[in-house]
Design an enzyme around this catalytic site. Structure first.
Site, mmCIF file in Angstrom:
data_model
loop_
_atom_site.group_PDB
_atom_site.id
_atom_site.type_symbol
_atom_site.label_atom_id
_atom_site.label_comp_id
_atom_site.label_asym_id
_atom_site.label_seq_id
_atom_site.Cartn_x
_atom_site.Cartn_y
_atom_site.Cartn_z
ATOM 1 N N GLU B 70 6.621 -3.472 -2.991
ATOM 2 C CA GLU B 70 6.034 -4.499 -2.331
ATOM 3 C C GLU B 70 6.910 -5.881 -2.199
ATOM 4 O OE1 GLU B 70 4.026 -2.857 -4.216
ATOM 5 O OE2 GLU B 70 2.680 -1.903 -2.752
ATOM 6 N N HIS B 139 -9.174 -2.413 -4.318
ATOM 7 C CA HIS B 139 -9.178 -1.953 -2.986
ATOM 8 C C HIS B 139 -10.199 -2.459 -1.940
ATOM 9 C CE1 HIS B 139 -6.313 0.849 -4.874
ATOM 10 N NE2 HIS B 139 -5.894 1.061 -3.886
HETATM 11 C C1 LIG Z 1 0.658 -2.100 -5.588
HETATM 12 C C2 LIG Z 1 0.326 -0.993 -4.925
HETATM 13 N N1 LIG Z 1 0.905 -0.296 -3.842
HETATM 14 C C3 LIG Z 1 0.428 0.745 -3.236
HETATM 15 C C4 LIG Z 1 -0.457 1.157 -3.587
HETATM 16 C C5 LIG Z 1 -1.202 2.520 -2.699
HETATM 17 N N2 LIG Z 1 -0.772 3.664 -3.490
HETATM 18 C C6 LIG Z 1 -1.680 4.397 -4.503
HETATM 19 S S1 LIG Z 1 -1.228 5.890 -5.162
HETATM 20 C C7 LIG Z 1 0.428 5.661 -4.384
HETATM 21 C C8 LIG Z 1 1.574 6.603 -4.598
HETATM 22 C C9 LIG Z 1 1.920 6.681 -5.835
HETATM 23 O O1 LIG Z 1 2.859 7.407 -6.251
HETATM 24 P P1 LIG Z 1 3.319 7.837 -7.659
HETATM 25 O O2 LIG Z 1 3.408 6.576 -8.453
HETATM 26 O O3 LIG Z 1 4.326 8.863 -7.642
HETATM 27 O O4 LIG Z 1 2.126 8.358 -8.503
HETATM 28 P P2 LIG Z 1 1.339 9.840 -7.845
HETATM 29 O O5 LIG Z 1 0.351 9.479 -6.862
HETATM 30 O O6 LIG Z 1 2.174 10.756 -7.376
HETATM 31 O O7 LIG Z 1 0.619 10.417 -9.385
HETATM 32 C C10 LIG Z 1 0.342 4.585 -3.341
HETATM 33 C C11 LIG Z 1 1.292 4.015 -2.500
HETATM 34 C C12 LIG Z 1 -1.396 0.798 -4.688
HETATM 35 N N3 LIG Z 1 -2.444 1.515 -5.016
HETATM 36 N N4 LIG Z 1 -0.949 -0.205 -5.258
#
Ligand SMILES: Cc1ncc(C[n+]2csc(CCOP(=O)(O)OP(=O)(O)O)c2C)c(N)n1
Ligand SMILES: [Mg+2]
Lengths: 324, 336
Positions: B70, B139
């Site tokens: 971000e 959230h």
């Molecule tokens: C700071 C922040 N940005 C975006 C999100 C929204 N978000 C939640 S999970 C996710 C994907 C995370 O991917 P990864 O780190 O690969 O973990 P996975 O879900 O594959 O276990 C996103 C974009 C968030 N919760 N927090």
């Protein structure tokens, strides 16, 4: 394999992985009925990672988890009964119904919390590891994070800090191929997340996350190094998730049959069973018995979660501060 | 011609029309298309709740997915705005501002003033706020008062589909950094929205309902709560005037003050936590400027001073609702 883990250890590893799987499959089923509120991210498919790492940890060691945290919680000894109650929003839950799936925590078990903020855990683990180092008690901190989180500034800052302060920390990158819909092959600027380790002055290793023994061994070395004052390590666990990003995800960004193939060919529980029964040290019946016990436990967790009371109105205002 | 579409569709349409009109408008955010580098469908999500769905194929090369960075991409949107583009960046949940706030409040917000008036930063940051999804403490927050606090940022809070479209088009055309706050519960709200492009100007409150007895100032989703309460109160003979400021920065003080001068009674309805909030801001404004017109103490209906809870029973108690507005208005109306 059984050189490092005796029969008891092997059975424990299997029980942990099976508990995570059964827990997640059950949450998946119950979510579909509309009874479970909120955002739920399931860990099914990735069990060998949390288990292979946490088998090396003791109560005072800390872990930081992610939004996909149920597996880390179970592997670190959080009570599945309390976890299920939390997911159902009940007052008997791990966080008294105030946190939900994305925030299950049990500090008494060294489990610092699942986290709704991607990358939130990295700096926190530097802090727990700093405390470990200053006390000199040989405890360690583990930061679990995803491939998506590997691009977050907090994680990159934390890895640098961990080396600069020579902290007893291990960074476990669970690369399950996707961050929501986005492929890690696109979002990560180098071939492997572990390639970044050298830039932060620490060793980086890559392991197959479907292979419990591979994770167990790599994590064991990294944790030993951390305990002995050798500083941090980055372990990249290549794995996959069996369900959508969160429950309700249609997953049109995935290839047809992607998950089916993994379940049939690579599943960590299947591989583990094949492996440990091959030399006759453990029988299929031993593992089947664990399956039944785990199923009973998960069934009980749901029965209790459904029957348990919701929080009381007065709970809304409590626990904002330690003292007012 | 107007037809009924949802708040979510109105936002999508505003983005689409502005991208057609102005080639410097680009959008970026996590999974704004979705599927980048993945084996399946591209534009798989169109944002986490599908708000930007379809724009990727309509505007090739101008809908950019981002890594989860971000600070990086919100800052990049701000930088691109300094160099001839009009980026609309999506900060998925407003709670994530914690990760990138420096780029917003020390960078974008300050350029114009700090550089002696020479800079323009026409960036829009779209972000989703509010409780009701059982999504818990990280959230579900509101946080628009934090942006409002910072000089140099404009802050927009549409309460219905018509305003969502017109305010977003204005946000994109505006030459200052704009934080465009979308209430996630409102995405499915339907309303009359003209097909053609139009703007709703900043700093002009809407008088949503006229009445002589009590003024209600409500923000975002709380406007609907206020309307529901006003309908019920009408039956017991209390006539409410409802004001929707639509933008908290700039704030249309005049419309609020004129209304309170007429009614002498004020209830402010704000979904966010009460300390240093819009509720406090409006109450302070009225107390300062039209104290002499007040016939009763000002009431605030807000969330309590606690983080948003997960459990449904607690979250329902946490969010202000029509019943709470109704009793606050009744107290104010009956005060002698
Ligand atoms: C700071 C922040 N940005 C975006 C999100 C929204 N978000 C939640 S999970 C996710 C994907 C995370 O991917 P990864 O780190 O690969 O973990 P996975 O879900 O594959 O276990 C996103 C974009 C968030 N919760 N927090
Ligand atoms: Mg991932």
């Amino acid at each position: 394999m059984s050189k490092t883990l005796n029969r008891e250890g092997l059975l424990e590893a299997y029980r942990t992985m099976r508990t995570i799987r059964e827990f997640e499959e059950r949450v998946h089923t119950d979510f579909a009925t509309g009874e479970i509120p909120g955002f739920v991210h399931l860990y099914a498919g990735e069990e060998a990672s949390a288990t292979g790492v946490c088998m090396h940890l003791k109560g005072k060691d800390c872990i930081a988890s992610t939004h996909r945290g149920h597996g880390h919680c179970i592997a670190k000894g959080v009570d599945p009964i309390e976890m299920m109650a939390e997911i159902w929003g009940k007052s008997t839950g791990s966080c008294k119904g105030k946190g939900g799936s994305m925030h299950i925590a049990d500090l008494s078990k060294g489990m610092l919390g699942a986290n709704g903020i991607v990358g939130g855990g990295g700096p926190l683990i530097c802090g727990t590891a700093l405390a470990s180092k200053m006390r000199g008690d040989k405890t360690v901190g583990i930061c679990f994070f995803g491939d998506g989180a590997s691009n977050q500034g907090t994680i990159l800052e934390a890895m640098n800090l961990a080396t600069v302060w020579s902290l007893p920390a291990v960074f476990v990158a669970e690369n399950n191929g996707y961050a929501e819909t986005t492929s890690s092959s696109w979002s990560v600027s180098c071939d492997n997340i572990a390639d970044r380790a050298s830039a932060f002055g620490m060793p980086g290793v890559i392991v197959d996350g479907f292979d419990f023994f591979a994770v167990y061994e790599a994590a064991g070395e990294a944790i030993k190094r951390a305990r002995e004052g050798g500083g941090p390590t980055l372990v990249e666990v290549k794995v996959s998730r069996y369900y959508g990003h969160f429950e309700g995800d249609q997953q049109t960004y995935r290839a047809d049959g992607e998950v089916k193939k993994l379940r049939e060919e690579k599943d960590c529980l299947m591989q583990f069973r094949r492996h440990v029964t091959a030399d006759g040290e453990i029988s299929n019946a031993d593992l089947d018995a664990i399956d039944s016990e785990v199923l009973a436990l998960i069934n009980e967790s749901v029965v209790r979660a459904k029957a348990d009371p919701k929080p009381e109105a007065a709970d809304l205002l409590t626990d904002v501060y330690v003292s007012y | 011609m107007a037809r009924k579409i949802t708040y979510q569709q109105a936002i999508n349409e505003a983005l689409d029309q502005e991208m057609q009109r102005d080639p410097t408008v680009i959008i970026m955010g996590e999974d704004n298309a979705g599927g980048e580098g993945s084996p399946g469908e591209m534009d798989a999500w169109g944002g986490v709740l599908g708000v930007t769905k379809g724009l990727y194929h309509k505007h090739p090369g101008r809908v950019l997915d981002t890594p989860i960075s971000e600070s990086g991409f919100i800052g990049a949107a701000i930088g691109a705005a300094c160099n001839g583009m009009r980026p609309v960046a999506e900060l998925m949940f407003v709670d994530f501002m914690g990760v990138c706030f420096d780029q917003i409040f020390n960078q974008a917000a300050k350029f114009k003033y700090m550089f002696g008036g020479k800079a323009e930063t026409p960036v829009v940051i779209r972000t989703m706020y509010g409780a009701g999804f059982r999504a818990a403490a990280q959230h579900s927050q509101c946080l628009y008062s934090l942006f409002t606090h910072v000089p140099g940022l404009k802050v927009v809070l549409p309460s219905n589909p018509y305003d969502a479209k017109g305010l977003l088009i204005q946000s994109i055309r505006d030459n200052d950094p704009v934080i465009f706050c979308e209430n996630k519960i409102l995405y499915t709200m339907e309303g009359d929205v003209p097909e053609e492009s139009y703007v709703v100007p900043f700093g002009e409150a809407a008088v949503v309902r006229e009445g002589d007895d009590v003024t209600i100032v409500a923000f975002g989703r709380m406007v609907s709560m206020a309307q529901e309460a006003a309908d019920a109160l009408q039956k017991s003979g209390i006539h409410c005037e409802i004001i929707d400021p639509r933008t908290t920065s700039p704030l249309d003080e005049e419309t609020i003050l004129e209304s309170v001068e007429k009614t002498g009674r004020l209830v402010v309805v704000d979904e966010s936590n009460p300390r240093c909030s819009m509720a406090g801001d409006i109450a302070g404004l009225v107390a300062r400027k039209v104290f002499g017109s007040l016939k009763a103490p000002i009431e605030q209906v807000t969330a309590p001073h606690v983080p948003p809870p997960f459990s449904d029973v607690l979250e329902d108690l946490y969010v202000p609702n029509a019943a709470k507005v109704e009793s606050a208005v009744t107290r104010v109306a009956e005060y002698t």
